[in-house]
Design an enzyme around this catalytic site. Structure first.
Site, PDB file in Angstrom:
ATOM      1  N   SER A 108      40.022  41.888  33.062  1.00 27.92           N
ATOM      2  CA  SER A 108      40.143  41.919  34.521  1.00 27.92           C
ATOM      3  C   SER A 108      41.589  42.154  34.923  1.00 27.92           C
ATOM      4  O   SER A 108      42.476  41.358  34.610  1.00 27.92           O
ATOM      5  CB  SER A 108      39.658  40.603  35.132  1.00 27.92           C
ATOM      6  OG  SER A 108      39.988  40.610  36.511  1.00 27.92           O
TER       7      SER A 108
ATOM      8  N   HIS B 263      37.788  45.746  34.385  1.00 30.67           N
ATOM      9  CA  HIS B 263      37.109  45.069  35.494  1.00 30.67           C
ATOM     10  C   HIS B 263      38.064  44.995  36.685  1.00 30.67           C
ATOM     11  O   HIS B 263      39.197  44.527  36.556  1.00 30.67           O
ATOM     12  CB  HIS B 263      36.704  43.670  35.036  1.00 30.67           C
ATOM     13  CG  HIS B 263      35.892  42.892  36.021  1.00 30.67           C
ATOM     14  ND1 HIS B 263      34.534  43.064  36.179  1.00 30.67           N
ATOM     15  CD2 HIS B 263      36.244  41.918  36.906  1.00 30.67           C
ATOM     16  CE1 HIS B 263      34.088  42.233  37.110  1.00 30.67           C
ATOM     17  NE2 HIS B 263      35.109  41.526  37.571  1.00 30.67           N
TER      18      HIS B 263
ATOM     19  N   ASP C 290      38.575  43.627  40.500  1.00 30.66           N
ATOM     20  CA  ASP C 290      38.106  42.610  41.453  1.00 30.66           C
ATOM     21  C   ASP C 290      38.571  42.950  42.859  1.00 30.66           C
ATOM     22  O   ASP C 290      39.764  42.884  43.161  1.00 30.66           O
ATOM     23  CB  ASP C 290      38.650  41.241  41.045  1.00 30.66           C
ATOM     24  CG  ASP C 290      37.928  40.700  39.834  1.00 30.66           C
ATOM     25  OD1 ASP C 290      36.686  40.597  39.884  1.00 30.66           O
ATOM     26  OD2 ASP C 290      38.603  40.393  38.832  1.00 30.66           O
TER      27      ASP C 290
ATOM     28  N   MET D 292      38.503  41.986  46.746  1.00 28.90           N
ATOM     29  CA  MET D 292      38.265  40.822  47.623  1.00 28.90           C
ATOM     30  C   MET D 292      38.706  41.139  49.042  1.00 28.90           C
ATOM     31  O   MET D 292      39.738  41.783  49.241  1.00 28.90           O
ATOM     32  CB  MET D 292      39.049  39.618  47.104  1.00 28.90           C
ATOM     33  CG  MET D 292      38.761  39.280  45.649  1.00 28.90           C
ATOM     34  SD  MET D 292      39.561  37.749  45.169  1.00 28.90           S
ATOM     35  CE  MET D 292      39.255  37.763  43.390  1.00 28.90           C
TER      36      MET D 292
ATOM     37  N   HIS E 250      33.910  45.234  40.870  1.00 31.55           N
ATOM     38  CA  HIS E 250      33.228  44.029  41.357  1.00 31.55           C
ATOM     39  C   HIS E 250      33.621  43.821  42.816  1.00 31.55           C
ATOM     40  O   HIS E 250      34.730  43.363  43.108  1.00 31.55           O
ATOM     41  CB  HIS E 250      33.657  42.850  40.457  1.00 31.55           C
ATOM     42  CG  HIS E 250      33.133  41.523  40.885  1.00 31.55           C
ATOM     43  ND1 HIS E 250      33.606  40.330  40.361  1.00 31.55           N
ATOM     44  CD2 HIS E 250      32.162  41.171  41.782  1.00 31.55           C
ATOM     45  CE1 HIS E 250      32.956  39.320  40.911  1.00 31.55           C
ATOM     46  NE2 HIS E 250      32.091  39.798  41.781  1.00 31.55           N
TER      47      HIS E 250
ATOM     48  N   MET F 275      33.665  41.891  45.984  1.00 36.42           N
ATOM     49  CA  MET F 275      33.463  40.580  46.609  1.00 36.42           C
ATOM     50  C   MET F 275      33.719  40.764  48.099  1.00 36.42           C
ATOM     51  O   MET F 275      34.753  40.359  48.644  1.00 36.42           O
ATOM     52  CB  MET F 275      34.411  39.552  45.984  1.00 36.42           C
ATOM     53  CG  MET F 275      33.950  39.093  44.607  1.00 36.42           C
ATOM     54  SD  MET F 275      35.270  38.354  43.613  1.00 36.42           S
ATOM     55  CE  MET F 275      35.940  39.844  42.879  1.00 36.42           C
TER      56      MET F 275
ATOM     57  N   MET G  22      28.210  35.006  37.853  1.00 40.38           N
ATOM     58  CA  MET G  22      29.541  34.396  38.004  1.00 40.38           C
ATOM     59  C   MET G  22      29.547  33.027  37.328  1.00 40.38           C
ATOM     60  O   MET G  22      28.672  32.187  37.598  1.00 40.38           O
ATOM     61  CB  MET G  22      29.897  34.236  39.486  1.00 40.38           C
ATOM     62  CG  MET G  22      30.152  35.530  40.246  1.00 40.38           C
ATOM     63  SD  MET G  22      31.400  36.619  39.518  1.00 40.38           S
ATOM     64  CE  MET G  22      32.845  35.539  39.487  1.00 40.38           C
TER      65      MET G  22
ATOM     66  N   ASP H 290      31.569  36.410  34.188  1.00 37.76           N
ATOM     67  CA  ASP H 290      32.889  36.594  34.790  1.00 37.76           C
ATOM     68  C   ASP H 290      33.385  35.242  35.293  1.00 37.76           C
ATOM     69  O   ASP H 290      32.775  34.642  36.184  1.00 37.76           O
ATOM     70  CB  ASP H 290      32.752  37.596  35.947  1.00 37.76           C
ATOM     71  CG  ASP H 290      34.059  37.908  36.655  1.00 37.76           C
ATOM     72  OD1 ASP H 290      35.126  37.493  36.173  1.00 37.76           O
ATOM     73  OD2 ASP H 290      33.986  38.582  37.699  1.00 37.76           O
TER      74      ASP H 290
HETATM   75  C1  DX5 Z   1      37.093  35.830  40.015  1.00 35.03           C
HETATM   76  C2  DX5 Z   1      37.033  37.259  39.517  1.00 35.03           C
HETATM   77  C3  DX5 Z   1      37.237  37.357  38.068  1.00 35.03           C
HETATM   78  C4  DX5 Z   1      38.581  36.924  37.571  1.00 35.03           C
HETATM   79  C5  DX5 Z   1      38.330  36.187  36.286  1.00 35.03           C
HETATM   80  O1  DX5 Z   1      36.800  35.818  41.353  1.00 35.03           O
HETATM   81  O2  DX5 Z   1      35.764  37.832  39.826  1.00 35.03           O
HETATM   82  O3  DX5 Z   1      36.957  38.687  37.589  1.00 35.03           O
HETATM   83  O4  DX5 Z   1      39.476  37.973  37.316  1.00 35.03           O
HETATM   84  O5  DX5 Z   1      39.515  35.630  35.879  1.00 35.03           O
HETATM   85  P1  DX5 Z   1      39.591  34.623  34.644  1.00 35.03           P
HETATM   86  O6  DX5 Z   1      39.112  35.396  33.447  1.00 35.03           O
HETATM   87  O7  DX5 Z   1      41.034  34.292  34.601  1.00 35.03           O
HETATM   88  O8  DX5 Z   1      38.698  33.470  34.971  1.00 35.03           O
HETATM   89 ZN    ZN Z   2      35.207  39.811  38.810  1.00 32.05          ZN
END
Ligand code: DX5
Ligand code: ZN
Length: 218
Positions: free
Chosen positions: A9, A34, A36, A38, A68, A70, A139, A177
């Site tokens: 990620s 990956h 993320d 947000m 991903h 969010m 998740m 994840d």
């Molecule tokens: C959390 C994200 C994850 C995050 C995971 O909201 O969706 O993808 O990067 O990070 P680690 O591996 O540090 O838990």
């Molecule tokens: Zn993620």
């Protein structure tokens, strides 16, 4: 069942040098990256948008982009992420919008599609969509931040979705994840996971190539 793979990620990479962090993951042999995304509404944090994906592509990053979203309104953004270079786009089941139509739209844009469940969302919530997706993301932390502790109570949910996959003869990937490292990842593997997101543990690992190879050998 799909072959196991690691998706580092980029959230845990260097945000002043995202291209270098993406290149680090690729150089370690990670087949996926990956990403993320947000929006400060669906989750209480902000990251980056489609222009960052496009810039990574322009800088020469060729890794499979596991995106991903969010977002409270993901249907408004899937086209922008597809055009920016996403290979797979995952959307959450929790917000109120037309999930099936948005998954179909992602496919029509030439991407693979995934559906995501928060820790508090039961497996049943995505059951009807399973024939329509390329990936289910369970998740294993509440989304929004990296570096949180793995929630072991998600293991039965993973096993349930894997059981439905087998019963229905489906071939979607089953991804986890949040709080994933070689120990927690192995527990998820035993429960049926094949696709492992790792942020903090990957970017802190001294031998990243060994991390990638270990997961691929599971
Ligand atoms: C959390 C994200 C994850 C995050 C995971 O909201 O969706 O993808 O990067 O990070 P680690 O591996 O540090 O838990
Ligand atoms: Zn993620």
């Amino acid at each position: 069942m799909p072959a196991p793979l690691l998706a580092p990620s980029l959230l845990a990479g260097d945000h002043a040098a995202l291209g270098a962090s993406a290149a680090t993951a690729a150089a370690a042999g990670a087949p996926w990256l990956h990403l993320d995304i947000m929006d400060g509404h669906f989750v209480p944090n902000l990251t980056f948008g489609p222009e960052v994906l496009a810039a990574l592509r322009r800088s020469g990053v060729q890794t499979f982009f596991d995106t991903h979203l969010m977002l409270a309104e993901p249907h408004r953004y899937v086209e922008a992420f597809a055009k920016a270079g996403a290979n797979l786009i995952s959307i959450h089941i929790e917000p109120d919008y037309d999930h099936a139509a948005t998954l179909a739209r992602i496919r029509a844009l030439g991407c693979q599609c995934g559906i995501v469940l928060n820790p508090g969302t039961p497996a049943d919530a995505v059951r009807a969509l399973l024939p329509q997706v390329d990936l289910v993301l369970v998740m294993t932390v509440q989304p929004g931040f990296g570096g949180q502790a793995f929630r072991r109570e998600m293991l039965p949910k993973i096993a349930q979705i894997d059981a439905w996959r087998r019963e229905q003869g489906l071939s979607f990937r089953l991804e986890v994840d949040g709080g994933i490292d070689l120990q927690t990842g192995a527990e998820c593997r035993a429960a049926g996971t094949d696709t492992f997101v790792a942020g903090t543990s990957f970017f802190r690992a001294t031998d990243k190539a060994a991390f990638v190879r270990t997961v691929a050998g599971w």
